[in-house]
Motif scaffolding. Structure first.
Motif, PDB file in Angstrom:
ATOM      1  N   GLY A  37       0.817  -1.210   0.000  1.00  0.00           N
ATOM      2  CA  GLY A  37       0.000   0.000   0.000  1.00  0.00           C
ATOM      3  C   GLY A  37       0.848   1.256   0.000  1.00  0.00           C
ATOM      4  N   SER A  41       0.911   4.054  -2.961  1.00  0.00           N
ATOM      5  CA  SER A  41       0.494   5.424  -2.673  1.00  0.00           C
ATOM      6  C   SER A  41       1.630   6.428  -2.850  1.00  0.00           C
ATOM      7  CB  SER A  41      -0.059   5.517  -1.247  1.00  0.00           C
ATOM      8  OG  SER A  41       0.957   5.214  -0.303  1.00  0.00           O
ATOM      9  N   ARG A 111      -4.753   7.654   2.802  1.00  0.00           N
ATOM     10  CA  ARG A 111      -4.430   6.228   2.830  1.00  0.00           C
ATOM     11  C   ARG A 111      -3.727   5.840   4.134  1.00  0.00           C
ATOM     12  NH1 ARG A 111      -3.205   6.886  -2.959  1.00  0.00           N
ATOM     13  NH2 ARG A 111      -4.829   5.785  -4.130  1.00  0.00           N
ATOM     14  N   GLU A 115      -5.316   3.409   6.868  1.00  0.00           N
ATOM     15  CA  GLU A 115      -4.621   2.201   7.297  1.00  0.00           C
ATOM     16  C   GLU A 115      -4.680   2.041   8.815  1.00  0.00           C
ATOM     17  OE1 GLU A 115      -0.059   0.479   7.150  1.00  0.00           O
ATOM     18  OE2 GLU A 115      -0.776   1.714   5.495  1.00  0.00           O
ATOM     19  N   ARG A 147     -13.298  -0.515   3.007  1.00  0.00           N
ATOM     20  CA  ARG A 147     -11.997  -0.178   2.440  1.00  0.00           C
ATOM     21  C   ARG A 147     -11.844  -0.812   1.065  1.00  0.00           C
ATOM     22  NH1 ARG A 147      -6.545  -0.907   5.888  1.00  0.00           N
ATOM     23  NH2 ARG A 147      -8.120  -0.479   7.481  1.00  0.00           N
ATOM     24  N   GLY A 151      -6.810   1.387  -0.993  1.00  0.00           N
ATOM     25  CA  GLY A 151      -6.407   1.900   0.309  1.00  0.00           C
ATOM     26  C   GLY A 151      -7.293   2.980   0.866  1.00  0.00           C
ATOM     27  N   LEU A 152      -8.335   3.386   0.127  1.00  0.00           N
ATOM     28  CA  LEU A 152      -9.255   4.411   0.589  1.00  0.00           C
ATOM     29  C   LEU A 152     -10.576   3.773   1.036  1.00  0.00           C
ATOM     30  CD1 LEU A 152      -8.736   7.085  -2.222  1.00  0.00           C
ATOM     31  CD2 LEU A 152      -7.623   6.988   0.020  1.00  0.00           C
TER      32      LEU A 152
END
Length: 303
Positions: A37, A41, A111, A115, A147, A151-152
């Motif tokens: 992730g 990102s 993100r 997390e 989710r 990652g959003l």
């Protein structure tokens, strides 16, 4: 090195071309999903060792792929993979992959926060909001926060054919929602007060949207959202539950909204109301009087 220029965009392009999720890539690499992730990102770039392993995994799915291919620009890499090149230069994501029109630092921050804190907001929800077109009536939108592989937090609510689909971006203890009205074809914005505990159960905030009248009048009004269920972890089953919720009639029965909630959602606003001590100068959702609350796992602590 040119290798790391826009590396996260190149990785996103590769994953999309291979129809591979971050979780699956992490499993094949033998690393934590959060590391993939962070690569995707743009927060960090792979070490030389990880890049070599990453290239090996990709070559298993795309024969002939080598370390040198990371030096290609995005159009060149897209051509190698046999997919369309990104149009904007900010990634290949669409509405259901990532909101690529937002500044990258916003997405990186969201993100990272998701997390850490995204699990607090995942679940099935019901909103309550006043009707702009039907004074005195209220609507309930039903839907899901979950989710996404990007990652959003994806946010999908609606009812009876009206769908609002978009993203929840957590930042500084609040949630910034960017939704798309699939009927009116316009964006909708919501700012929610977040919660500090591990599971949000009730949220309040303010909506900014165009009313569904002929003039599409800009409007702002309070809104609340309450948790009505938890995700099962089975994506197909959760999707089916969400579909059932989206089919519900959103119009709340007359007399079904409690008086204290009505008082929160329908307020006297403006100089006269503020001067008389009966209302506010502006429409606000202050943290000092927020309705947002959460609980710890098991409900041992509520606040």
């Amino acid at each position: 090195m040119a290798l790391f220029v826009h590396f996260h965009e190149k990785l996103t392009l590769v994953l999309k071309a291979l129809s591979m999720s971050r979780g699956r890539l992490a499993a094949e690499l033998g690393v934590d999903k959060s590391l993939v992730g962070r690569w995707a990102s743009g927060v960090v770039t792979p070490s030389a060792h990880n890049l070599e392993n990453l290239t090996r995994v990709i070559s298993n799915h795309c024969p002939g792929f080598t370390m040198l291919d990371w030096d290609r620009d995005l159009p060149g890499l897209a051509g190698l993979l046999g997919v369309a090149a990104p149009v904007s230069g900010h990634g290949v994501a669409g509405l259901h992959d990532a909101p690529d029109s937002l500044p990258l630092p916003v997405l990186e921050m969201s993100r990272l926060t998701t997390e850490r804190r995204g699990h607090a907001y995942e679940g099935f929800w019901r909103t309550t909001r006043p009707s702009v077109m039907m004074p005195g009536r209220f609507f309930h939108d039903h839907g899901m926060v979950r989710r996404h592989e990007n990652g959003l937090l994806q946010f999908k609510v609606g009812g009876a054919g009206l769908l609002f689909d978009g993203w929840l971006l957590p930042a500084e203890g609040q949630l910034f929602a960017i939704l798309f009205d699939t009927v009116g074809q316009t964006p909708i914005f919501v700012i929610w007060n977040g919660v500090p505990l591990s599971k949000a159960s009730f949220l309040d905030g303010i909506v900014m949207a165009a009313a569904l009248n002929a003039a599409r009048t800009p409007s702002a009004y309070p809104i609340v959202m309450e948790r009505i269920g938890d995700l099962t972890g089975d994506r197909a089953a959760d999707d089916a539950t969400c579909a059932e919720l989206l089919a519900r009639d959103p119009l709340a029965p007359e007399g079904s909204i409690a008086d204290d909630l009505k008082h929160h959602l329908i307020r006297d606003i403006g100089p006269a109301a503020a001067a008389a001590g009966l209302g506010e100068m502006f429409l606000l959702a202050p943290i000092t009087s927020t309705l947002s609350r959460g609980e710890t796992i098991g409900g041992r602590l509520v606040g």
